[in-house]
Write a protein that holds these residues in place. Structure first.
Motif, PDB file in Angstrom:
ATOM      1  N   VAL A 305      44.988  36.599  36.903  1.00  0.00           N
ATOM      2  CA  VAL A 305      46.312  36.705  37.471  1.00  0.00           C
ATOM      3  C   VAL A 305      46.873  37.596  36.274  1.00  0.00           C
ATOM      4  O   VAL A 305      47.276  38.757  36.791  1.00  0.00           O
ATOM      5  CB  VAL A 305      47.100  35.364  37.301  1.00  0.00           C
ATOM      6  N   TYR A 306      47.012  37.260  35.232  1.00  0.00           N
ATOM      7  CA  TYR A 306      48.007  37.808  34.195  1.00  0.00           C
ATOM      8  C   TYR A 306      47.630  39.313  33.779  1.00  0.00           C
ATOM      9  O   TYR A 306      48.418  40.161  33.916  1.00  0.00           O
ATOM     10  CB  TYR A 306      48.617  36.901  33.204  1.00  0.00           C
ATOM     11  N   ALA A 307      46.586  39.190  32.980  1.00  0.00           N
ATOM     12  CA  ALA A 307      46.276  40.518  32.322  1.00  0.00           C
ATOM     13  C   ALA A 307      45.817  41.715  33.532  1.00  0.00           C
ATOM     14  O   ALA A 307      46.380  42.813  33.136  1.00  0.00           O
ATOM     15  CB  ALA A 307      45.054  40.510  31.622  1.00  0.00           C
ATOM     16  N   PRO A 308      45.151  41.487  34.705  1.00  0.00           N
ATOM     17  CA  PRO A 308      44.986  42.708  35.429  1.00  0.00           C
ATOM     18  C   PRO A 308      46.595  43.192  35.860  1.00  0.00           C
ATOM     19  O   PRO A 308      46.651  44.491  35.956  1.00  0.00           O
ATOM     20  CB  PRO A 308      44.110  42.025  36.709  1.00  0.00           C
ATOM     21  N   LEU A 309      47.501  42.323  36.125  1.00  0.00           N
ATOM     22  CA  LEU A 309      48.658  42.757  36.577  1.00  0.00           C
ATOM     23  C   LEU A 309      49.541  43.523  35.277  1.00  0.00           C
ATOM     24  O   LEU A 309      50.354  44.123  35.928  1.00  0.00           O
ATOM     25  CB  LEU A 309      49.407  41.670  37.151  1.00  0.00           C
ATOM     26  N   LEU A 310      49.399  43.206  34.058  1.00  0.00           N
ATOM     27  CA  LEU A 310      49.924  43.718  33.330  1.00  0.00           C
ATOM     28  C   LEU A 310      49.291  45.242  33.012  1.00  0.00           C
ATOM     29  O   LEU A 310      50.289  45.910  32.747  1.00  0.00           O
ATOM     30  CB  LEU A 310      49.622  42.972  31.701  1.00  0.00           C
ATOM     31  N   PHE A 311      48.030  45.481  33.503  1.00  0.00           N
ATOM     32  CA  PHE A 311      47.670  46.601  33.320  1.00  0.00           C
ATOM     33  C   PHE A 311      47.822  47.661  34.591  1.00  0.00           C
ATOM     34  O   PHE A 311      47.591  48.756  34.649  1.00  0.00           O
ATOM     35  CB  PHE A 311      46.189  46.677  33.110  1.00  0.00           C
ATOM     36  N   GLY A 312      48.205  46.871  35.518  1.00  0.00           N
ATOM     37  CA  GLY A 312      48.510  47.706  36.942  1.00  0.00           C
ATOM     38  C   GLY A 312      47.262  47.638  37.654  1.00  0.00           C
ATOM     39  O   GLY A 312      46.987  48.654  38.398  1.00  0.00           O
ATOM     40  N   CYS A 313      46.266  46.924  37.314  1.00  0.00           N
ATOM     41  CA  CYS A 313      44.960  46.882  38.067  1.00  0.00           C
ATOM     42  C   CYS A 313      45.115  46.410  39.602  1.00  0.00           C
ATOM     43  O   CYS A 313      46.208  45.506  39.794  1.00  0.00           O
ATOM     44  CB  CYS A 313      44.024  45.807  37.227  1.00  0.00           C
ATOM     45  N   THR A 314      43.934  46.296  40.168  1.00  0.00           N
ATOM     46  CA  THR A 314      43.686  45.421  41.412  1.00  0.00           C
ATOM     47  C   THR A 314      42.927  44.481  41.218  1.00  0.00           C
ATOM     48  O   THR A 314      42.063  44.541  40.733  1.00  0.00           O
ATOM     49  CB  THR A 314      43.286  46.469  42.715  1.00  0.00           C
ATOM     50  N   THR A 315      43.434  43.165  41.161  1.00  0.00           N
ATOM     51  CA  THR A 315      42.565  41.982  40.961  1.00  0.00           C
ATOM     52  C   THR A 315      42.294  41.277  42.376  1.00  0.00           C
ATOM     53  O   THR A 315      42.697  41.172  43.153  1.00  0.00           O
ATOM     54  CB  THR A 315      43.512  41.075  39.987  1.00  0.00           C
ATOM     55  N   ILE A 316      41.193  41.008  42.148  1.00  0.00           N
ATOM     56  CA  ILE A 316      40.340  40.053  43.445  1.00  0.00           C
ATOM     57  C   ILE A 316      40.425  38.811  43.031  1.00  0.00           C
ATOM     58  O   ILE A 316      39.923  38.316  42.112  1.00  0.00           O
ATOM     59  CB  ILE A 316      38.831  40.679  43.668  1.00  0.00           C
ATOM     60  N   MET A 317      40.731  38.122  44.202  1.00  0.00           N
ATOM     61  CA  MET A 317      40.718  36.571  44.278  1.00  0.00           C
ATOM     62  C   MET A 317      39.662  36.188  45.163  1.00  0.00           C
ATOM     63  O   MET A 317      39.833  36.636  46.380  1.00  0.00           O
ATOM     64  CB  MET A 317      42.059  35.959  44.417  1.00  0.00           C
ATOM     65  N   TYR A 318      38.783  35.438  44.946  1.00  0.00           N
ATOM     66  CA  TYR A 318      37.827  34.970  45.670  1.00  0.00           C
ATOM     67  C   TYR A 318      37.576  33.664  45.771  1.00  0.00           C
ATOM     68  O   TYR A 318      37.653  32.982  44.835  1.00  0.00           O
ATOM     69  CB  TYR A 318      36.277  35.530  45.267  1.00  0.00           C
ATOM     70  N   GLU A 319      37.712  33.125  46.946  1.00  0.00           N
ATOM     71  CA  GLU A 319      37.380  31.561  47.471  1.00  0.00           C
ATOM     72  C   GLU A 319      36.027  31.495  47.931  1.00  0.00           C
ATOM     73  O   GLU A 319      35.742  32.015  48.929  1.00  0.00           O
ATOM     74  CB  GLU A 319      38.506  31.132  48.379  1.00  0.00           C
ATOM     75  N   GLY A 320      35.421  30.783  47.233  1.00  0.00           N
ATOM     76  CA  GLY A 320      33.665  30.572  47.596  1.00  0.00           C
ATOM     77  C   GLY A 320      32.989  30.432  46.466  1.00  0.00           C
ATOM     78  O   GLY A 320      33.215  30.593  45.383  1.00  0.00           O
ATOM     79  N   LEU A 321      31.529  30.550  46.879  1.00  0.00           N
ATOM     80  CA  LEU A 321      30.491  30.470  45.931  1.00  0.00           C
ATOM     81  C   LEU A 321      29.673  31.736  46.011  1.00  0.00           C
ATOM     82  O   LEU A 321      29.841  32.390  46.979  1.00  0.00           O
ATOM     83  CB  LEU A 321      29.460  29.019  46.341  1.00  0.00           C
ATOM     84  N   PRO A 322      28.858  31.810  44.859  1.00  0.00           N
ATOM     85  CA  PRO A 322      28.214  33.179  44.945  1.00  0.00           C
ATOM     86  C   PRO A 322      27.089  33.193  45.889  1.00  0.00           C
ATOM     87  O   PRO A 322      26.579  34.266  46.173  1.00  0.00           O
ATOM     88  CB  PRO A 322      27.570  33.210  43.511  1.00  0.00           C
ATOM     89  N   ASP A 323      26.864  32.346  46.568  1.00  0.00           N
ATOM     90  CA  ASP A 323      25.593  32.375  47.341  1.00  0.00           C
ATOM     91  C   ASP A 323      25.589  31.847  48.995  1.00  0.00           C
ATOM     92  O   ASP A 323      25.163  31.325  49.560  1.00  0.00           O
ATOM     93  CB  ASP A 323      24.428  31.514  46.888  1.00  0.00           C
ATOM     94  N   HIS A 324      26.924  31.717  49.025  1.00  0.00           N
ATOM     95  CA  HIS A 324      27.547  31.250  50.719  1.00  0.00           C
ATOM     96  C   HIS A 324      28.537  32.225  51.268  1.00  0.00           C
ATOM     97  O   HIS A 324      29.476  32.567  50.347  1.00  0.00           O
ATOM     98  CB  HIS A 324      28.124  29.791  50.549  1.00  0.00           C
ATOM     99  N   PRO A 325      28.226  32.491  52.508  1.00  0.00           N
ATOM    100  CA  PRO A 325      27.283  32.246  53.474  1.00  0.00           C
ATOM    101  C   PRO A 325      25.835  32.887  53.178  1.00  0.00           C
ATOM    102  O   PRO A 325      25.013  32.214  53.881  1.00  0.00           O
ATOM    103  CB  PRO A 325      27.918  32.503  54.741  1.00  0.00           C
ATOM    104  N   THR A 326      25.700  33.796  52.483  1.00  0.00           N
ATOM    105  CA  THR A 326      24.326  34.428  52.098  1.00  0.00           C
ATOM    106  C   THR A 326      24.430  34.600  50.619  1.00  0.00           C
ATOM    107  O   THR A 326      25.454  34.756  49.994  1.00  0.00           O
ATOM    108  CB  THR A 326      24.259  35.671  52.916  1.00  0.00           C
ATOM    109  N   PRO A 327      23.187  34.865  50.281  1.00  0.00           N
ATOM    110  CA  PRO A 327      22.958  35.107  48.750  1.00  0.00           C
ATOM    111  C   PRO A 327      23.416  36.465  48.289  1.00  0.00           C
ATOM    112  O   PRO A 327      23.510  36.653  46.964  1.00  0.00           O
ATOM    113  CB  PRO A 327      21.388  34.803  48.404  1.00  0.00           C
TER     114      PRO A 327
END
Length: 636
Positions: A305-327
């Motif tokens: 949340v905070y640092a990426p927005l301080l820099f003017g970045c685009t920050t990705i928020m991901y809901e889920g696990l690293p291997d679902h629905p596929t690896p």
């Protein structure tokens, strides 16, 4: 930072000057980086320390949310993406620009004010990884409320403890979260947490995501849209906050006691995460940044949340696990969004690694410039897989170390200043402004190569200045073991180049026949065997040797557990680390006890093998792992 005369690594002049100046002239050093952010009133004094109490940017006024939003829009970033939401459940991707994010934050902030929230009030946020979680956080800091984010995977008891400790007036939640194809009913967890507890919750704001209406208590519960509607016509201007006024409380588990409420003020926190984002991650305006953490943890606060927005970045928020629905879902996200910098835990690396090289090879990862890992030591086999096989030495893969209590990195490779040679298994060096050392049990500095406790000799802007409503515990926990210095609780050693090698928590160092052996070292040795996916090692009391090592091993898919394999693993460790490392027991299990942020709970593992009380394990990902370890230990 002192570097041994035997150092084989030449530190670039710019880095050497920064390291020296940060310690010799900390006031001007931190003041200069702070000046890159907006202040409504400049501070009178950068740093005031009356041990053990300290404060930063005294007399200054600022606002964390303002620096994340209005400041970027004034720079012309309003139409650029601020948040991209991705998920593993097949739901449509969402994108919010800086203009859109500010509008949503203003609306929700107005809703909070219309419900009676004022400066200094606490708001608990118990949400899945959705943009509304970030909106709620920013809305709180915008109007001077103090948010207390509780990870959305916690059960009702852990949530109740944290709400009660924070004395929150409002809890913000969602009806459901999605995890590996299942629906998690968050609102029902909140309802359970609010039963028969000494809480001060007046309102429950619910983000509706599912098809069915959740149970709602009349007069107390209202939907997200209703809260916004109540705020129509309410002023939600930015509050000018004193630098030392709190932005948030974030609880971290204690060993045998209630969770500790670390706190972060508006002024010093934003300066520190901005500085380390610049020096360690080389964050740049307009780049796409992805930290795979959850907002319920400090990494999620600081670098989702905070640092990426301080820099003017685009920050990705991901809901889920690293291997679902596929690896390959994470590799898809990297390619689809042209991610420039990736923050991932070693657990996340191992989760991807167990599926082999073929998945990452299918995707164009050329946009990625840097991968950083933290949470626990990045074992050399995991580092080598990412560095050599996935990214083919095209980019640096670096380990680094920090704590909930420090807000941001404290030991790392300062890529944004000068990339130092990577030593797999080392977090690299204490970062500019971090006056660190390794000391023995009497608090005296140890020589290169000698294990001890990692300490910080003076406060840094990211360091929590107290624990919420418990300053006595704060002093006892962090400043009393070695009076005058902050004790991290981490065992480490420093090599002749000044690099720091973390060996686990101080109580995760095994003493075999008077030789101190880090559990991380033994785990790394086990992970070098091609059959091993994960390992947790703790010490077991032994009348002859003092302690021996006890290992719990998760095998890779398709590998069958066998007594013969146990002996092979013992010999492999013996060959790697020498005959001094005695592994008395190896247990094959399918799952290890981990926190929801991916850290192995070695304290719980140790309690199981010694038949001691488990203590606080409210942060555990899967309680069934405890029962499996108990069965493994007690089955003949």
């Amino acid at each position: 930072m002192s570097v041994s005369e035997k150092s084989r690594i030449v530190y670039p002049q710019q880095l050497k000057r920064m390291l020296v100046r940060a310690l010799e002239d900390p006031g001007n050093f931190w003041g200069e980086i702070a000046s890159e952010l907006d202040w409504f009133k400049r501070w009178d004094k950068v740093f005031d320390w009356n041990y053990p109490d300290f404060s930063w940017f005294k007399g200054g006024t600022t606002n964390l949310a303002h620096n994340c939003l209005e400041r970027n829009i004034e720079k012309g970033n309003g139409s650029k993406p601020a948040i991209i939401w991705e998920n593993g459940e097949g739901l449509p991707k969402r994108v919010l620009t800086y203009d859109e994010l500010l509008l949503e934050v203003k609306k929700f902030a107005a809703g909070l004010k219309a419900l009676g929230i004022t400066r200094g009030d606490r708001v608990t946020i118990y949400m899945p990884m959705v943009p509304e979680a970030a909106i709620a956080m920013l809305a709180c800091t915008r109007i001077g409320a103090i948010h207390s984010v509780v990870f959305g995977g916690f059960g009702y008891g852990a949530l109740a403890d944290r709400m009660e400790d924070a004395e929150s007036r409002i809890v913000v939640t969602a009806d459901v979260a999605y995890r590996r194809g299942t629906v998690v009913k968050l609102k029902e967890v909140v309802d359970e947490a609010l039963k028969e507890r000494r809480h001060k919750i007046e309102k429950v704001i619910v983000l509706k995501r599912g098809a069915q209406n959740p149970p709602m208590t009349p007069g107390r519960d209202l939907f997200w849209e209703e809260a916004i509607e109540k705020g129509n016509g309410t002023n939600a201007d930015v509050e000018k906050m004193r630098a030392d006024e709190l932005a948030f409380i974030l609880h971290t588990s204690g060993t045998m006691a209630k969770p500790k409420g670390t706190v972060q003020p508006h002024g010093s926190y934003q300066v520190y995460i901005y500085a380390m984002g610049k020096w360690v991650y080389d964050m740049q305006q307009g780049e796409v940044w992805w930290s795979t953490s959850d907002v319920g943890w400090i990494v999620g606060h600081s670098y989702v949340v905070y640092a990426p927005l301080l820099f003017g970045c685009t920050t990705i928020m991901y809901e889920g696990l690293p291997d679902h629905p596929t690896p390959d879902v994470w590799w898809q996200i990297l390619e689809r969004n042209k991610v420039n910098r990736l923050w991932i835990s070693p657990t996340g690396v191992r989760a991807l690694m167990k599926y082999g090289d073929d998945y990452p090879k299918k995707y164009d990862l050329s946009s990625v410039k840097l991968v950083v890992c933290a949470g626990e030591v990045l074992n050399p086999p995991a580092w080598e897989w990412l560095q050599k096989r996935v990214f083919q030495d095209r980019i640096p893969v670096i380990d680094h170390m920090w704590q909930t209590e420090t807000g941001g990195p404290i030991v790392g490779n300062p890529c944004g200043i000068a990339l130092l040679p990577i030593k797999p298994g080392s977090a690299t060096i204490p970062l500019p402004g971090v006056d660190a050392d390794i000391v023995d049990e009497e608090g005296k500095p140890v020589s290169s190569g000698v294990e001890g406790t990692f300490v910080i000799r003076r406060p840094i802007p990211g360091l929590t200045p107290t624990l919420w409503r418990d300053h006595t515990r704060y002093v006892e926990s962090y400043w009393s073991k070695f009076p005058g210095v902050y004790t991290s609780g981490d065992a480490a050693l420093k090599d002749e180049d000044g690099y720091i090698w973390f060996l686990g928590r101080v109580d995760e160092v095994i003493k075999i026949s008077a030789h101190r052996i880090g559990t991380i070292e033994i785990e790394s040795a086990l992970l070098q065997h091609p059959s091993v996916a994960e390992a947790a090692v703790v010490g077991r009391p032994d009348q002859l040797r003092g302690e021996t090592a006890c290992a719990f091993v998760v095998l890779k898919s398709g590998v069958a557990p066998a007594d013969g394999l146990k002996q092979v693993l013992r010999e492999s460790v013996r060959k790697t680390m020498g005959p001094i490392v005695i592994i008395s027991d190896i247990y094959f299990v399918s799952i290890l006890p981990k926190t929801r942020s991916g850290k192995i709970m070695r304290r719980v593992v140790r309690a199981i093998i010694t038949d001691k009380p488990l203590g606080d394990f409210s942060t555990i990902e899967d309680e069934s792992s405890i029962e499996e370890l108990k069965r493994a230990v007690h089955t003949p």
